[in-house]
Scaffold this active site. Structure first.
Site, PDB file in Angstrom:
ATOM      1  N   ASP A 163     -19.946  43.853 -74.742  1.00 32.21           N
ATOM      2  CA  ASP A 163     -20.656  42.918 -75.594  1.00 32.21           C
ATOM      3  C   ASP A 163     -19.847  42.645 -76.858  1.00 32.21           C
ATOM      4  OD1 ASP A 163     -22.959  41.462 -76.742  1.00 32.21           O
ATOM      5  OD2 ASP A 163     -24.105  42.504 -75.204  1.00 32.21           O
ATOM      6  N   HIS A 237     -25.279  40.082 -81.409  1.00 34.32           N
ATOM      7  CA  HIS A 237     -25.746  40.142 -80.031  1.00 34.32           C
ATOM      8  C   HIS A 237     -25.599  41.536 -79.432  1.00 34.32           C
ATOM      9  CE1 HIS A 237     -25.436  39.484 -75.632  1.00 34.32           C
ATOM     10  NE2 HIS A 237     -26.274  38.497 -75.848  1.00 34.32           N
ATOM     11  N   SER A 599     -30.023  37.310 -71.783  1.00 38.50           N
ATOM     12  CA  SER A 599     -29.313  38.401 -72.465  1.00 38.50           C
ATOM     13  C   SER A 599     -30.275  39.457 -72.980  1.00 38.50           C
ATOM     14  CB  SER A 599     -28.520  37.859 -73.657  1.00 38.50           C
ATOM     15  OG  SER A 599     -27.321  37.294 -73.264  1.00 38.50           O
TER      16      SER A 599
END
Length: 817
Positions: A163, A237, A599
Site C-alpha cells: 500500500d 490510504h 479498498s
C-alpha cells in the site's frame, strides 16, 4: 462521481511485450527459466525429511538466492554494455527474474533473443483509483470471546499490506507486546528507518516496514520531499487499510474536535508488516512485484492488496499476467491473498481481480448513516449530508447567496457562487450569515472542492454554509460530502431541495431596481450532522463495487470463476489517516477519515482471515476462502434478499454483485466443510482455459500442463459452480473435507437456476471427522436462457453446519434444441 465513494482503490496495468519496437527508455520485468528460491527450498525439504537438515536447507536456500542474484548480474553484463541499462530489482523468492531499466530498442532485442529468458513484460504506471463495522459484523460478541478477547484476537498472525505505507505515530498502531515477535523465527522482515519513520516505529504492533520505489525513481515521478523515502504514509490510504484490518482496540475517533466513536480493527491482536510501493502519484508494477516477493519471503501470513489492473490485461488470459502469477506463487507458499474487486460498478464484467487463487472483495453500504438537516424560516425542513456542527442556539440565521455578498468586480459570477476564494466576499455583508454556495461542474472536475468552501467560510466569518445543487448536474454523489467540518454546513444533494431553498430565498430577498440584494429576510438553522443513526436495510451492494461475471481475456469472454468471492463493508468507513496526506484536501491534517471503496472492504476480509488463521493455523488459503464463502449471508438485516445499488435505483442482487454473500465471521471460523485446492489444481485450471496453450502456461507459471488434463475450468474444486457456456449437460465433481474432528451427516438440497436441471449425488453424505467425500453434480440444460441464471446447492449438517454453494449457469444450447 463522488471522491468519497471512489476514494483510494489502487490500480496496476501492464502488457506482455510482443513487439520489440518500443519507446527508447523502458523498465522491463524479465522472467528467467531457473526455479525461484521458494521452489528450490520446497524441493530440498521434500528430499531431506529429517529435522536435523532444516538448518542446512536454510543455508542452502540463502546461497541459492545469492546465486540467482549474481546470475542476473552476470547475464546482463555478458549481453549489454554498462551504460545501456540499470538493474532495479532481482526477484528471487516467488519468481526468478529481475526488473531492468533499458535505454534503447536494441537492448530489448538482445534480451528478447537471449537464452534462458522465459518471458518479458513491460512495466507500467499504477493509477490511484472503524468505528462500527466490528460490531456490525458481530465480531465483538461472537468471535473475539472465542479467541481470548479483543486484544488477543489475531495474535500470532502477520498481515502484510502492499500500500502507501503507514503513519507509525497513530494510536491505532502504537504499543503492543514485542515478546512474541522480536525473537520469532517465523517472520524475518526488517524495519527500514527514514524520514518521519524512526527505527522505533517498529514497536511490536508494526513488526516490519520497507519501501519500494526504484522504478518510480527511474521514471522521475518520485519526489522525496512529497513522497518520503521511507515507509511513512504520505497519502493516508495505507494507514486506513491497516487500521481497518488490525488496528488497536477501542481507539477514540477524533476528527475536527468531535468524537465519532471508538475504532477497532477486525483483528486487533494481529501484527502489521508494511510494504510501501504506492505513492501520492501512484506507482509502478515492478515496485509492487518486489514488495510482494519480499513480503512472502519475510513470512507474512496474509497479503492485503487494494490493487488491480485498470483494465483487463492483454495476452491469452487475464490469469497469466505478472501480478496474478506472483500472487499464485504467494498462495503456493501458504499466504492468503485478498484483493479489492475494483470500483467499476455497476457495469457488468467490471471485475478487476480475476484469478481463483485470490479472494476478491466486493463492497457494501452499512447500516450506519449520517444525516444533516436544515429548517427554513417558513417551517420547511430538508435533509442533506455534512459531518458538521449545528448553528449555535435555537434562533435561525439570515441566509445570503454567495453572488449577492460578493464584490461586483469579481471576474466571474460562477466563480463567486462556488465559494472557493475568501477575497471575493464583502466581509461586512457575510458576518453571521449562512452563505448559499453552488455545487457546479467545477466540483465534479476537481477545479473546486468542499474543503475550499469550508476554508473560505471560516476565513470570512460567516455563520456557516449551504451547498445547493446546480440543476444541470443532477448528481446525488457529491465529492467531499463525507469530510468533517468545523463550521455549520449542509449539502443539499437533491435538485428538488435545492430548488425549494432558492424559491424561499428569492421570495424573501429585497432587491434594488438594478437587481442587487439590499435586504435579507430568509432565515434558517442547521442541525447537527455528526450524529449517526442506524437502519435495517443493510448490507446493500454499493453502486461503485465492480461486478461479475469474471472475464478470461481482454475480449471480455466470460470465465468459469465466481468473482467477486465475498462482500464486506466498504462505504463510509472510519479508520486511521495520515495528517500529512496530499491525496485528498478534504481530509488533510486529520488523523481519521471517513472514506469509501472496495479498498475499504478488502482489509475487513484480511482481518477476518487473521481470526480464522489464528483458530486454524494449518488451513490453506483456499480453505480460508471456502470457509468465508460457504458461511456468507445472502439476506440483509431485515431478512430480505440482498439489493444492489445501480444508477439512481436498487435492484435484486446476484452472486455477480456480492459473490457468495456478505462475510459472517462467527460462522466462518466454524464452517463444517471446506473446498480445498492447491497449486497443482490451479495449474490444471490454467491449462483448461480456452485459448491458452501449454507454452503460455509454462512461460507464465514455469511449469507445464499435466499429462491428464481436466476438460473444464469449472472442474477446479471451488466453493461455487460457474458454467459460462452450458451446452447439453456437464458433470462437475466437488471434494468436500470435514474440518471438524467429529463425524457429521449432511443432507443436500438444490435451488435450481432457471433453464437448468441440477442433480447431486449422494444426496445424503456422512463424512467422518477430518475426512473427505466427493459430490457429483450434473447440470442439464432444459431451456436455452442466453443469460446467466442463478441457484445454489446447500448442505445441511446434523451438527447445525450449513454449507452454501452458489451456482451460476449460462445455457447456450439445451438438449431439446
Amino acid at each position: 462521481m463522488s471522491s468519497s465513494i471512489f476514494t483510494s482503490i489502487l490500480f496496476i496495468s501492464f502488457v506482455m511485450i510482443v513487439d520489440p519496437l518500443i519507446a527508447e527508455a523502458k523498465v522491463l520485468i524479465i522472467l528467467m527459466d531457473e526455479e525461484p528460491v521458494f521452489s528450490f527450498k520446497s524441493n530440498q525439504a521434500r528430499s531431506r525429511k529429517s529435522n536435523s537438515t532444516l538448518q542446512w536447507i536454510e543455508e542452502a536456500s540463502l546461497a541459492y538466492k545469492e546465486r540467482l542474484r549474481t546470475s542476473h548480474d552476470v547475464f546482463l553484463e555478458s549481453l549489454l554494455q554498462k551504460d545501456t541499462y540499470s538493474k532495479l530489482y532481482s526477484y528471487t523468492h516467488l519468481l526468478n527474474g529481475f526488473a531492468v531499466n533499458v535505454q534503447s530498442k536494441e537492448v530489448l532485442r538482445t534480451l528478447k533473443n537471449a537464452t534462458g529468458v522465459r518471458a518479458i513484460h513491460e512495466d507500467v504506471k499504477i493509477e490511484k483509483f472503524t468505528t462500527h463495522t466490528p460490531r456490525y459484523l458481530g465480531i465483538p460478541t461472537e468471535v473475539w470471546p472465542t479467541l481470548g478477547g479483543a486484544e488477543s484476537s489475531g495474535e500470532g498472525v502477520i498481515i502484510g499490506f502492499i500500500d502507501t505505507g503507514i503513519n507509525p505515530l497513530h494510536p491505532s498502531f502504537t504499543g503492543g507486546s514485542t515478546a512474541r515477535f522480536t525473537n520469532s523465527s517465523k517472520f524475518k522482515g526488517k524495519c527500514v528507518a527514514g524520514e518521519k519513520f524512526p527505527s522505533t516505529a517498529c514497536n511490536g504492533k508494526i513488526v516490519g516496514a520497507q519501501y519500494f520505489a526504484r522504478a518510480a525513481i527511474a521514471a522521475g515521478d518520485f519526489n522525496a520531499t512529497r513522497d518520503y523515502a521511507s515507509p511513512y504514509d504520505a497519502d493516508g490510504h495505507g494507514s486506513h487499510t491497516a487500521s481497518t484490518a488490525a488496528g488497536n482496540h477501542q481507539i477514540p475517533v477524533i476528527a475536527n474536535d468531535f468524537n465519532y466513536g471508538y475504532a477497532s480493527g477486525m483483528a486487533p491482536g494481529a501484527r502489521i508488516a508494511v510494504y510501501k510501493a504506492l505513492y501520492t502519484f501512484g506507482g509502478y508494477m515492478s515496485d509492487v512485484v518486489a514488495a510482494v516477493d519480499q513480503a512472502v519471503e519475510d513470512g507474512v501470513d496474509i497479503l492485503s492488496l487494494s490493487i488491480g489492473p485498470s483494465s483487463v490485461p492483454s495476452g491469452p488470459a487475464s490469469f497469466l499476467n505478472v501480478l496474478e502469477m506472483e500472487l499464485l506463487f504467494a498462495t503456493k507458499a501458504g499466504v492468503f491473498v485478498v484483493q479489492a474487486a475494483g470500483n467499476g460498478g455497476p457495469s457488468p464484467s467490471s471485475i478487476l481481480s480475476f484469478s481463483p487463487w485470490i479472494t476478491s472483495v466486493a463492497a457494501s453500504i452499512i447500516d450506519r448513516k449520517y444525516n444533516s438537516s436544515i429548517i427554513l424560516g417558513n417551517g420547511r425542513s430538508f435533509s442533506g449530508t455534512g459531518l458538521a456542527p449545528p448553528t449555535e442556539g435555537e434562533m435561525p440565521y439570515r441566509i445570503a447567496a454567495a453572488a449577492d455578498v460578493s464584490h461586483t468586480n469579481t471576474t466571474s459570477v460562477l466563480e463567486a457562487e462556488s465559494c472557493q476564494h475568501p477575497e471575493h466576499f464583502i466581509l461586512s455583508s457575510v458576518r453571521n450569515k449562512l452563505i448559499i454556495c453552488t455545487y457546479s461542474f467545477d466540483f465534479e472536475y476537481e477545479a473546486a472542492s468542499i474543503a475550499a468552501v469550508a476554508n473560505t467560510i471560516q476565513k470570512i466569518g460567516a455563520a456557516g454554509f449551504i451547498i445547493a445543487m446546480d440543476p444541470d448536474i443532477g448528481s446525488e454523489q457529491i465529492k467531499g460530502a463525507t469530510m468533517t467540518m468545523q463550521v455549520p454546513a449542509i449539502i443539499l444533494n437533491s435538485v428538488q431541495s435545492s430548488r425549494a431553498l432558492w424559491d424561499y430565498y428569492n421570495s424573501n430577498t429585497i432587491r434594488s431596481a438594478s437587481g442587487h440584494a439590499v435586504g435579507f429576510a430568509a432565515r434558517a438553522r442547521i442541525l447537527d450532522g455528526r450524529q449517526a443513526f442506524f437502519t435495517r436495510q443493510a448490507p446493500v451492494v454499493a453502486a461503485y463495487s465492480s461486478r461479475g461475471p469474471d472475464v478470461s481475456n481482454a475480449l471480455l469472454q466470460t470465465a468459469d470463476v465466481l468473482k467477486p468471492n465475498i462482500m464486506a463493508p466498504g462505504s463510509s468507513i472510519w479508520a486511521a489517516w495520515s495528517p500529512n496526506s496530499e491525496g485528498d484536501p478534504s481530509i488533510k491534517g486529520q488523523n481519521f477519515a471517513l472514506v469509501s471503496g472496495t479498498s475499504m472492504a478488502t482489509p475487513h476480509i484480511a482481518g477476518v482471515a487473521a481470526l480464522i488463521k489464528q483458530k486454524h493455523p494449518r488451513w490453506s488459503p483456499a480453505a480460508i476462502t471456502s470457509a468465508m464463502m460457504t458461511t456468507a449471508s445472502t439476506f440483509d438485516h431485515s431478512g430480505s434478499p440482498f439489493l444492489a445499488q445501480s444508477t439512481n435505483q436498487t435492484a435484486p442482487a446476484t452472486p455477480f454483485d456480492f459473490g457468495a454473500g456478505s462475510i459472517n465471521p462467527a460462522q466462518a471460523i466454524d464452517p463444517g466443510l471446506i473446498f480445498n485446492s492447491h497449486f497443482e489444481q490451479y495449474v490444471q485450471f490454467l491449462c483448461a482455459v480456452p485459448g491458452v496453450d501449454e507454452g503460455s502456461v509454462r512461460r507464465a507459471a514455469g511449469t507445464g500442463c499435466p499429462t491428464k488434463r481436466r476438460a473444464w475450468c469449472s472442474d477446479l474444486n471451488t466453493a461455487s459452480v460457474i458454467i459460462s457456456n452450458l451446452v447439453g449437460s456437464r458433470k462437475v465433481i466437488r471434494r468436500v473435507t470435514n474440518v471438524s474432528s467429529r463425524n457429521e451427516v449432511y443432507r443436500v438440497t438444490v435451488r435450481q437456476p432457471s433453464g437448468v436441471n441440477v442433480t447431486v449425488s449422494p444426496q445424503v453424505v456422512m463424512i467422518n471427522g477430518n475426512a473427505s467425500k466427493h459430490l457429483k453434480i450434473v447440470l442439464t440444460a432444459i431451456q436455452a436462457t442466453r443469460t446467466y441464471t442463478f441457484g445454489e446447492m446447500v448442505l445441511h449438517g446434523s451438527r447445525k453446519h450449513v454449507v452454501r454453494v452458489p451456482i451460476a449457469v449460462y445455457v447456450s444450447t439445451s438438449l431439446k434444441s
